[in-house]
Design a protein around this motif. Sequence first.
Motif, mmCIF file in Angstrom:
data_model
loop_
_atom_site.group_PDB
_atom_site.id
_atom_site.type_symbol
_atom_site.label_atom_id
_atom_site.label_comp_id
_atom_site.label_asym_id
_atom_site.label_seq_id
_atom_site.Cartn_x
_atom_site.Cartn_y
_atom_site.Cartn_z
ATOM 1 N N LEU A 26 0.645 -7.342 -7.277
ATOM 2 C CA LEU A 26 1.893 -7.143 -6.533
ATOM 3 C C LEU A 26 2.326 -5.699 -6.721
ATOM 4 N N ALA A 27 2.122 -4.877 -5.686
ATOM 5 C CA ALA A 27 2.440 -3.445 -5.771
ATOM 6 C C ALA A 27 3.598 -3.113 -4.850
ATOM 7 N N VAL A 28 4.553 -4.029 -4.774
ATOM 8 C CA VAL A 28 5.782 -3.782 -4.009
ATOM 9 C C VAL A 28 6.879 -3.375 -4.984
ATOM 10 N N ARG A 29 8.031 -2.952 -4.472
ATOM 11 C CA ARG A 29 9.099 -2.488 -5.358
ATOM 12 C C ARG A 29 9.684 -3.668 -6.139
ATOM 13 N N PRO A 30 10.300 -3.386 -7.283
ATOM 14 C CA PRO A 30 10.820 -4.490 -8.112
ATOM 15 C C PRO A 30 11.716 -5.446 -7.320
ATOM 16 N N GLN A 31 12.579 -4.885 -6.464
ATOM 17 C CA GLN A 31 13.514 -5.747 -5.733
ATOM 18 C C GLN A 31 12.818 -6.599 -4.676
ATOM 19 N N GLU A 32 11.521 -6.300 -4.383
ATOM 20 C CA GLU A 32 10.767 -7.107 -3.411
ATOM 21 C C GLU A 32 9.779 -8.045 -4.093
ATOM 22 N N THR A 33 9.608 -7.875 -5.406
ATOM 23 C CA THR A 33 8.517 -8.566 -6.096
ATOM 24 C C THR A 33 8.703 -10.086 -6.129
ATOM 25 N N TYR A 82 0.852 -1.194 0.000
ATOM 26 C CA TYR A 82 0.000 0.000 0.000
ATOM 27 C C TYR A 82 0.885 1.241 0.000
ATOM 28 N N GLY A 83 1.735 1.337 -1.050
ATOM 29 C CA GLY A 83 2.585 2.518 -1.216
ATOM 30 C C GLY A 83 1.945 3.460 -2.226
ATOM 31 N N HIS A 84 2.778 4.118 -3.025
ATOM 32 C CA HIS A 84 2.234 5.091 -3.984
ATOM 33 C C HIS A 84 1.272 4.436 -4.967
ATOM 34 N N MET A 85 1.694 3.310 -5.553
ATOM 35 C CA MET A 85 0.844 2.672 -6.566
ATOM 36 C C MET A 85 -0.308 1.897 -5.933
ATOM 37 N N GLY A 86 -0.004 1.121 -4.892
ATOM 38 C CA GLY A 86 -1.062 0.317 -4.263
ATOM 39 C C GLY A 86 -2.202 1.201 -3.789
ATOM 40 N N ILE A 105 1.787 -1.635 -15.904
ATOM 41 C CA ILE A 105 2.606 -0.492 -15.470
ATOM 42 C C ILE A 105 1.711 0.743 -15.468
ATOM 43 N N PRO A 106 1.208 1.098 -14.270
ATOM 44 C CA PRO A 106 0.330 2.275 -14.197
ATOM 45 C C PRO A 106 1.151 3.570 -14.198
ATOM 46 N N THR A 107 0.481 4.663 -14.036
ATOM 47 C CA THR A 107 1.159 5.956 -13.974
ATOM 48 C C THR A 107 0.493 6.804 -12.906
ATOM 49 N N GLU A 141 1.255 0.533 9.944
ATOM 50 C CA GLU A 141 0.877 1.920 9.640
ATOM 51 C C GLU A 141 0.151 2.001 8.291
ATOM 52 N N SER A 142 0.708 1.331 7.282
ATOM 53 C CA SER A 142 0.068 1.367 5.958
ATOM 54 C C SER A 142 -1.274 0.640 5.978
ATOM 55 N N ARG A 143 -1.326 -0.475 6.684
ATOM 56 C CA ARG A 143 -2.595 -1.228 6.754
ATOM 57 C C ARG A 143 -3.654 -0.385 7.466
HETATM 58 N N1 LIG Z 1 5.521 4.972 -8.601
HETATM 59 C C1 LIG Z 1 5.196 4.883 -9.893
HETATM 60 O O1 LIG Z 1 4.910 5.893 -10.562
HETATM 61 C C2 LIG Z 1 5.145 3.533 -10.567
HETATM 62 C C3 LIG Z 1 4.612 3.455 -11.860
HETATM 63 C C4 LIG Z 1 4.526 2.203 -12.493
HETATM 64 C C5 LIG Z 1 4.964 1.063 -11.833
HETATM 65 N N2 LIG Z 1 5.487 1.184 -10.582
HETATM 66 C C6 LIG Z 1 5.892 -0.045 -9.904
HETATM 67 O O2 LIG Z 1 4.974 -0.235 -8.837
HETATM 68 C C7 LIG Z 1 5.620 -0.892 -7.754
HETATM 69 C C8 LIG Z 1 5.375 -0.108 -6.471
HETATM 70 O O3 LIG Z 1 5.966 1.166 -6.606
HETATM 71 P P1 LIG Z 1 5.613 2.333 -5.563
HETATM 72 O O4 LIG Z 1 6.124 3.579 -6.182
HETATM 73 O O5 LIG Z 1 4.192 2.221 -5.152
HETATM 74 O O6 LIG Z 1 6.554 1.898 -4.343
HETATM 75 P P2 LIG Z 1 6.390 2.288 -2.811
HETATM 76 O O7 LIG Z 1 5.657 3.570 -2.661
HETATM 77 O O8 LIG Z 1 7.737 2.132 -2.203
HETATM 78 O O9 LIG Z 1 5.412 1.146 -2.252
HETATM 79 C C9 LIG Z 1 5.810 -0.162 -2.057
HETATM 80 C C10 LIG Z 1 5.053 -0.695 -0.867
HETATM 81 O O10 LIG Z 1 5.362 -2.081 -0.757
HETATM 82 C C11 LIG Z 1 5.246 -2.409 0.613
HETATM 83 N N3 LIG Z 1 6.084 -3.589 0.874
HETATM 84 C C12 LIG Z 1 7.428 -3.696 0.793
HETATM 85 N N4 LIG Z 1 7.808 -4.954 1.059
HETATM 86 C C13 LIG Z 1 6.689 -5.656 1.302
HETATM 87 C C14 LIG Z 1 6.440 -6.995 1.647
HETATM 88 N N5 LIG Z 1 7.432 -7.884 1.776
HETATM 89 N N6 LIG Z 1 5.167 -7.376 1.819
HETATM 90 C C15 LIG Z 1 4.148 -6.492 1.690
HETATM 91 N N7 LIG Z 1 4.319 -5.196 1.395
HETATM 92 C C16 LIG Z 1 5.578 -4.778 1.197
HETATM 93 C C17 LIG Z 1 5.718 -1.204 1.389
HETATM 94 O O11 LIG Z 1 4.903 -1.229 2.505
HETATM 95 P P3 LIG Z 1 4.999 -0.386 3.871
HETATM 96 O O12 LIG Z 1 4.857 1.054 3.449
HETATM 97 O O13 LIG Z 1 3.823 -0.904 4.596
HETATM 98 O O14 LIG Z 1 6.311 -0.698 4.500
HETATM 99 C C18 LIG Z 1 5.446 -0.028 0.440
HETATM 100 O O15 LIG Z 1 4.399 0.785 0.883
HETATM 101 C C19 LIG Z 1 7.097 -0.985 -8.135
HETATM 102 O O16 LIG Z 1 7.368 -2.302 -8.536
HETATM 103 C C20 LIG Z 1 7.266 -0.014 -9.284
HETATM 104 O O17 LIG Z 1 8.242 -0.452 -10.229
HETATM 105 C C21 LIG Z 1 5.582 2.380 -9.930
#
Ligand SMILES: NC(=O)c1ccc[n+]([C@@H]2O[C@H](COP(=O)([O-])OP(=O)(O)OC[C@H]3O[C@@H](n4cnc5c(N)ncnc54)[C@H](OP(=O)(O)O)[C@@H]3O)[C@@H](O)[C@H]2O)c1
Length: 266
Positions: A69-76, A9-13, A117-119, A39-41
């Motif tokens: 799966l809306a976690v970072r690439p390195q966590e996916t 539940y980060g930026h994209m989630g 891949i959203p925006t 906190e995010s939940r």
């Molecule tokens: N940002 C963009 O504009 C964009 C656009 C297209 C694609 N993407 C892709 O979307 C994905 C997410 O990007 P983002 O920008 O949303 O990243 P982000 O804001 O860092 O959000 C990632 C979230 O993943 C959660 N997380 C990390 N490890 C986890 C785990 N093991 N289990 C459950 N939750 C976990 C984190 O949760 P907590 O906060 O609870 O710690 C964090 O809030 C990436 O793969 C990125 O490549 C991003």
Amino acid sequence: MNCIGVIGYGHMGSMLVNGFLSSGVLGVDEVVVTSRSQESRDACAAAWPGIGIARANREIARRCRTVILAVRPQETTEVLREIVPGMDGDEHVVSLAAGVGLTELEGLFSGSVTRAIPTITSTIGQGTTLVCHGRQVGMHDALRVEGLFSSIGNVMLVEEDELPAATILSSCGPGLLAAVIEELAGATARASGLAPDRALCLATETAAATAAYLRETGETPGDLVGRVATGGGVTEAGVKGLRERLPQVFDETVAAMLVRYGAVGK
Ligand SMILES: NC(=O)c1ccc[n+]([C@@H]2O[C@H](COP(=O)([O-])OP(=O)(O)OC[C@H]3O[C@@H](n4cnc5c(N)ncnc54)[C@H](OP(=O)(O)O)[C@@H]3O)[C@@H](O)[C@H]2O)c1
């Protein structure tokens, strides 16, 4: 079981949950969310009373047929590895991760896998989500996911080898253009007595109006430059300088992004 699960539940989630629910394409009883931190939940539960909140990633896999799966690439891949043992193979996994390929994802989960891949501009219902379905994805699942993302903006189906370039334009693009707007406003303010906040306001409005103009008239950027740049005038002097220097700047920018794209999931 037929609900949509969102892990992360980060930026994209959060954008997807907000978009799917406020557009009405899903109800709170059709979405289950989890994230690493309490906190995010809690933030999700507070924003959307009645929404399903899971305490663990594996719970999402048990409760939902579509898992985003809306976690970072390195966590996916780590998260996918974690949830696969609790899945029966009928689920549809949708990965948002830039740079993590279908082959890698399908190597971990042998069922249906889609990359989407959203925006960030879909926060306001604009921009394009890029969608690339894996070979196992059936028509019903494909249409369901495309329908979900259509509720927050445009959807473009792409081949996987188009994704890096399309991601730079569609998904990184808002960040690139925001930086350009900031630099244009900053340079103008530095060179004049115009207050920085007023410069930024004008530059932002002009960027929005220019994009709308191009979209609505169908003119090319070159056509528009020709309309604005009076011969021997002010714009001509600026565009000439940009055209001399920007190709190299943008070639180097795109090259650096493509290098990073290839490494980001590692
Ligand atoms: N940002 C963009 O504009 C964009 C656009 C297209 C694609 N993407 C892709 O979307 C994905 C997410 O990007 P983002 O920008 O949303 O990243 P982000 O804001 O860092 O959000 C990632 C979230 O993943 C959660 N997380 C990390 N490890 C986890 C785990 N093991 N289990 C459950 N939750 C976990 C984190 O949760 P907590 O906060 O609870 O710690 C964090 O809030 C990436 O793969 C990125 O490549 C991003």
